[in-house]
Design a protein around this motif. Structure first.
Motif, PDB file in Angstrom:
ATOM      1  N   LYS A 125      -2.400   3.650  -3.457  1.00 30.50           N
ATOM      2  CA  LYS A 125      -2.150   2.644  -4.492  1.00 30.50           C
ATOM      3  C   LYS A 125      -1.980   1.296  -3.815  1.00 30.50           C
ATOM      4  N   ILE A 126      -2.727   0.320  -4.293  1.00 28.74           N
ATOM      5  CA  ILE A 126      -2.650  -1.047  -3.778  1.00 28.74           C
ATOM      6  C   ILE A 126      -1.998  -1.909  -4.852  1.00 28.74           C
TER       7      ILE A 126
ATOM      8  N   MET B 242     -12.245   1.022  -7.503  1.00 23.59           N
ATOM      9  CA  MET B 242     -11.071   1.886  -7.542  1.00 23.59           C
ATOM     10  C   MET B 242     -11.145   2.811  -8.760  1.00 23.59           C
ATOM     11  N   ASP B 243     -10.259   3.827  -8.804  1.00 19.20           N
ATOM     12  CA  ASP B 243     -10.242   4.775  -9.925  1.00 19.20           C
ATOM     13  C   ASP B 243      -9.389   4.277 -11.088  1.00 19.20           C
ATOM     14  N   GLN B 244      -8.316   3.568 -10.779  1.00 19.55           N
ATOM     15  CA  GLN B 244      -7.423   3.039 -11.805  1.00 19.55           C
ATOM     16  C   GLN B 244      -7.145   1.586 -11.480  1.00 19.55           C
ATOM     17  N   PHE B 245      -6.976   0.768 -12.516  1.00 15.58           N
ATOM     18  CA  PHE B 245      -6.787  -0.671 -12.333  1.00 15.58           C
ATOM     19  C   PHE B 245      -5.937  -1.204 -13.475  1.00 15.58           C
TER      20      PHE B 245
ATOM     21  N   ILE C   9      -1.199  -6.902  -9.794  1.00 14.99           N
ATOM     22  CA  ILE C   9      -2.365  -6.038  -9.989  1.00 14.99           C
ATOM     23  C   ILE C   9      -2.117  -4.742  -9.232  1.00 14.99           C
ATOM     24  N   ILE C  10      -2.364  -3.624  -9.898  1.00 13.98           N
ATOM     25  CA  ILE C  10      -2.211  -2.317  -9.264  1.00 13.98           C
ATOM     26  C   ILE C  10      -3.532  -1.581  -9.372  1.00 13.98           C
TER      27      ILE C  10
ATOM     28  N   ILE D  64       0.858  -1.181   0.000  1.00 17.99           N
ATOM     29  CA  ILE D  64       0.000   0.000   0.000  1.00 17.99           C
ATOM     30  C   ILE D  64       0.896   1.233   0.000  1.00 17.99           C
ATOM     31  N   ASP D  65       0.684   2.069  -1.002  1.00 19.26           N
ATOM     32  CA  ASP D  65       1.467   3.294  -1.149  1.00 19.26           C
ATOM     33  C   ASP D  65       0.570   4.504  -0.931  1.00 19.26           C
TER      34      ASP D  65
END
Length: 133
Positions: A73-74, A111-114, A126-127, A61-62
Motif C-alpha cells: 500500500k502506497i 495499481m489494483d485499488q486507488f 492518495i492511497i 509504504i505498507d
C-alpha cells in the motif's frame, strides 16, 4: 497486519529514495519485475506530484497481508494547496504542469485499488494498493 516505512518528500532525491524503498518492499513481498516497475512508477508519480504541487509531504509504504495474500500500500500525504476538482485531474491528458497528463489516472491503472481525498487549502491523501497475484 501492516508494516510501514515513510520517506519525507522535500527534493528530487527524496523521489528517488521513495522509489527505491518501494522497489525493495515489492521485491521482499515476491512481486515480479513487471509489478515492481508498476509500483515504482506509481510511487514516482505520486512523489513528483507532492514535490511539484505541495512542496512537502510523505510517501508511506505498507506491507499488507490479507487472508494470507501479500500486498503493498502506497500512501501519498501532503498538506499542500489540495485539489479543487478531483474529477478533472483524473481525466487522461489533463495537466497543470505541461506534462503528459498521465499522472493520477496512470497511477490508478497501474495499481489494483486507488482512493483520493483532497480538501482545497488543506492537502491531499492518495492511497494506492497492489496485491501479489
Amino acid at each position: 497486519m501492516t508494516i510501514q516505512s515513510c520517506v519525507t518528500i522535500i527534493n528530487e532525491w527524496d523521489i528517488v529514495a521513495a522509489r527505491q524503498l518501494g522497489r525493495n518492499v515489492a521485491k521482499e513481498l515476491g512481486f515480479g519485475t513487471v509489478d515492481q516497475a508498476r509500483i515504482t512508477t506509481a510511487i514516482s508519480e505520486l512523489a513528483r506530484n507532492i514535490y511539484l504541487y505541495a512542496g512537502k509531504g510523505q510517501i508511506c509504504i505498507d506491507k499488507l497481508y490479507e487472508n494470507g495474500k501479500p500486498g503493498v500500500k502506497i500512501s501519498a500525504i501532503d498538506s499542500g494547496p489540495g485539489i479543487s476538482d478531483i474529477r478533472q485531474v483524473m481525466e487522461d491528458g489533463f495537466s497543470t504542469s505541461g506534462g503528459l497528463g498521465a499522472g493520477l489516472p496512470g497511477v490508478k491503472r497501474l495499481m489494483d485499488q486507488f482512493a483520493i481525498e483532497s480538501i482545497p487549502g488543506d492537502g491531499t491523501q492518495i492511497i494506492a494498493t497492489k496485491w501479489l497475484r
